[in-house]
Design a protein around this motif. Structure first.
Motif, PDB file in Angstrom:
ATOM      1  N   VAL A 119       0.858  -1.182   0.000  1.00  0.00           N
ATOM      2  CA  VAL A 119       0.000   0.000   0.000  1.00  0.00           C
ATOM      3  C   VAL A 119       0.897   1.236   0.000  1.00  0.00           C
ATOM      4  O   VAL A 119       2.025   1.209   0.497  1.00  0.00           O
ATOM      5  N   ASN A 120       0.387   2.317  -0.546  1.00  0.00           N
ATOM      6  CA  ASN A 120       1.141   3.570  -0.593  1.00  0.00           C
ATOM      7  C   ASN A 120       0.797   4.434   0.615  1.00  0.00           C
ATOM      8  O   ASN A 120      -0.358   4.486   1.043  1.00  0.00           O
ATOM      9  N   GLY A 160       7.266  12.969   3.687  1.00  0.00           N
ATOM     10  CA  GLY A 160       6.480  13.819   2.800  1.00  0.00           C
ATOM     11  C   GLY A 160       6.357  13.322   1.379  1.00  0.00           C
ATOM     12  O   GLY A 160       5.837  14.049   0.525  1.00  0.00           O
ATOM     13  N   ILE A 161       6.826  12.122   1.102  1.00  0.00           N
ATOM     14  CA  ILE A 161       6.720  11.571  -0.254  1.00  0.00           C
ATOM     15  C   ILE A 161       5.959  10.256  -0.213  1.00  0.00           C
ATOM     16  O   ILE A 161       6.013   9.518   0.769  1.00  0.00           O
ATOM     17  N   SER A 162       5.208   9.981  -1.254  1.00  0.00           N
ATOM     18  CA  SER A 162       4.439   8.750  -1.328  1.00  0.00           C
ATOM     19  C   SER A 162       5.362   7.593  -1.688  1.00  0.00           C
ATOM     20  O   SER A 162       6.160   7.682  -2.629  1.00  0.00           O
ATOM     21  N   GLN A 163       5.265   6.501  -0.930  1.00  0.00           N
ATOM     22  CA  GLN A 163       6.112   5.332  -1.156  1.00  0.00           C
ATOM     23  C   GLN A 163       5.397   4.078  -0.664  1.00  0.00           C
ATOM     24  O   GLN A 163       4.467   4.159   0.151  1.00  0.00           O
ATOM     25  N   PRO A 164       5.805   2.915  -1.148  1.00  0.00           N
ATOM     26  CA  PRO A 164       5.095   1.679  -0.788  1.00  0.00           C
ATOM     27  C   PRO A 164       5.465   1.155   0.599  1.00  0.00           C
ATOM     28  O   PRO A 164       6.604   1.308   1.046  1.00  0.00           O
ATOM     29  N   PHE A 165       4.467   0.528   1.245  1.00  0.00           N
ATOM     30  CA  PHE A 165       4.661  -0.107   2.544  1.00  0.00           C
ATOM     31  C   PHE A 165       3.969  -1.469   2.537  1.00  0.00           C
ATOM     32  O   PHE A 165       3.079  -1.726   1.724  1.00  0.00           O
TER      33      PHE A 165
END
Length: 565
Positions: A119-120, A160-165
């Motif tokens: 998920v992002n 502050g940046i969108s990234q996958p988890f």
């Protein structure tokens, strides 16, 4: 008159066994949708609220702020809302757009977790033990150990940046979500590693990140696999420690110089991406040319001088100073010092350049000899006395040496040297000079005439001389010939062994002997009575063989003995 009524406390009020909320829900037609997300229709809009019909007997109001600042709403729009509760006995329904949105998010996140999908999210804050992550409205906890594969000093660039988890755990009742960024990186790393290993080959040029630095090199993360960048392969110029040019986390471009598929060991190089400066060194640096360089390293045997990036030459300790001998190079030059050097030898194949520092200054030995040629008489102070001679200070920089054999004509060197002391001022004559070997030979005895040499002028090997006996011992007889001391060894006293007895010779006796050797340099001669007797006997035999008379050999020998007598 007012009447007073008294309540009978004994009268019992019937208990209400029905649940009020259940009755209210039944009355209003809830149908069990409380706590659910339903679709409703906007039937009325005011500056602050939107009235929504969700199909119940009563409508609900939602603050406009829950739809967002830029939301464009109009009557008749279908929206999803969360049926929270009935606010009061009048049947006003409490609806929430925010809770509806959060419920949607939780449902989507549960689906992603069950499907093991990423998920992002956006890291937006720090909390004890980790960080907070916004998963499209749902707040999750990211433990510090799950932020990356290796510890990160500064997480600011990741916020502050969108990234996958990857979701590790969810508890809807408590509203807890735990996510991991590390799991995603490890999976990505494994995929990248497999892909990289399949395509990796010697000569490949890759981008990598400095993962760790050691004394002997740096480990570079190539994206799932590590390679070693040895300190000698970082740059053509000398590097004492990799940390001088590299730092952890730095992105570098490297070349694969060796890859072992069995062990999967990868050797990397950075300098191989640049031209080797030694390729043109023979054209650039000529023997005899003078350059200015910087001292980069000092050893017991010399100092390395950098002429340019990647090109170093060695100044051997013997080429550092004309006069300072047997001293450590560190006492002549220092690290980072700029020095003038002359090229003595260039060997591109062995990647060696021999340099000299002393050759850039006048040779004091040559200058001294020019002013003081061989034969000159000098004055100097005895600086040192050794087992082989005297060292004389000729100037502040130059010493000369007087060998033991050049101290006296008539004394042995061991005896003659006892007449001198350290610090004594003496005169000496320059007898030999070797500028290349930086040697000046001096002599004291050469200041006077050599009586022995004069006495030897008229003597040569084979001459018969008369020697005066001085003394005798078990080894032979000491004699004197024209002032020259000599020794006739026991075996040379006679050809007859019975007569080879030194006791037969007394001091003052005069004997005839043959000169067997002449050493003019050391003023010595060799004598032998035996050699003279053999020669005379040989002559007698020759005369006997040539005579025609009837005399016998005994007569001839007797006649010869009479002559000698």
């Amino acid at each position: 008159m007012n009447k007073i009524f008294m309540m009978n406390t004994d009268v019992k009020i019937p208990e209400m066994t029905e649940d009020f909320e259940a009755l209210l829900n039944e009355q209003l037609g809830d149908n069990g949708i409380t706590g659910s997300v339903v679709k409703g229709t906007i039937i009325r809009l005011t500056p602050d609220f939107a009235t929504v019909d969700v199909g119940l007997k009563s409508e609900g109001r939602i603050p406009l702020r829950e739809f967002g600042q830029n939301a464009e709403l109009k009557i008749g729009d279908i929206v999803e809302v969360y049926v929270d509760r009935y606010e009061d006995k009048d049947g006003n329904i409490v609806l929430s757009r925010e809770k509806a949105r959060r419920e949607e998010v939780w449902q989507d996140l549960e689906k992603s977790m069950n499907a093991n999908e990423r998920v992002n999210g956006i890291i937006f804050g720090r909390v004890k033990g980790g960080f907070t992550v916004d998963l499209n409205g749902a707040i999750a906890f990211l433990p510090g150990s799950q932020i990356d594969i290796r510890p990160i000093r500064d997480i600011t660039p990741l916020m502050g940046i969108s990234q996958p988890f990857q979701i590790l755990k969810m508890d809807k009742v408590r509203g807890n979500i735990v996510v991991s960024r590390r799991v995603v990186l490890e999976e990505t790393r494994a995929e990248a590693r497999a892909e990289l290993i399949d395509t990796l080959k010697e000569g490949s040029v890759l981008d990598g990140v400095v993962k760790n630095i050691t004394d002997y090199g740096a480990f570079i993360d190539l994206g799932g696999v590590d390679g070693l960048l040895h300190v000698t392969d970082i740059s053509w110029k000398r590097i004492n420690h990799p940390a001088e040019v590299l730092s952890v986390g730095q992105t570098v471009k490297v070349k694969v110089i060796k890859f072992n598929e069995d062990t999967q060991r990868i050797s990397l190089g950075m300098k191989q991406l640049e031209e080797d400066p030694w390729q043109h060194v023979a054209e650039k640096y000529k023997v005899g040319d003078v350059y200015t360089g910087k001292v980069t390293n000092i050893t017991d045997y010399g100092a390395f001088v950098e002429l340019e990036d990647g090109i170093e030459g060695l100044v051997h300790v013997s080429e550092m100073s004309w006069t300072r001998k047997n001293v450590h190079p560190g006492k002549i030059v220092s690290t980072s010092q700029e020095v003038e050097v002359k090229v003595l030898e260039v060997d591109p194949e062995k990647r060696r350049i021999s340099l000299g520092i002393k050759q850039c200054t006048p040779n004091p030995w040559a200058a001294y000899v020019e002013e003081h040629p061989v034969g000159s008489v000098i004055e100097g102070k005895i600086k040192n006395i050794t087992e082989f001679g005297l060292f004389i200070g000729l100037s502040d920089e130059i010493d000369g040496m007087i060998h033991l054999s050049d101290i006296s004509w008539d004394k042995s060197g061991e005896e003659a040297v006892k007449d001198y002391t350290k610090g004594q001022e003496i005169q000496a004559k320059i007898i030999d000079v070797d500028v290349e070997k930086e040697r000046i030979s001096l002599g004291i005895k050469q200041l006077t005439e050599d009586a022995v040499s004069s006495a030897l002028e008229g003597l040569k090997k084979g001459d018969v001389v008369k020697a005066t006996v001085v003394s005798s011992d078990d080894k032979g007889v000491s004699v004197e010939v024209n002032g020259i001391s000599a020794v006739i060894k026991k075996a040379d006293l006679s050809k007859d062994k019975a007569e080879q007895n030194p006791e037969n010779f007394k001091a003052g006796d005069v004997v005839e002997a043959k000169i067997t050797s002449v050493d003019r340099k050391n003023g010595k001669i060799g004598l032998s009575v035996k050699a003279l007797e053999i020669e005379e006997e040989k002559k007698v035999l020759e005369e006997y063989s040539n005579t025609s008379s009837g005399s016998t050999l005994g007569d001839a020998l007797g006649e010869a003995l009479k002559k000698n007598a």
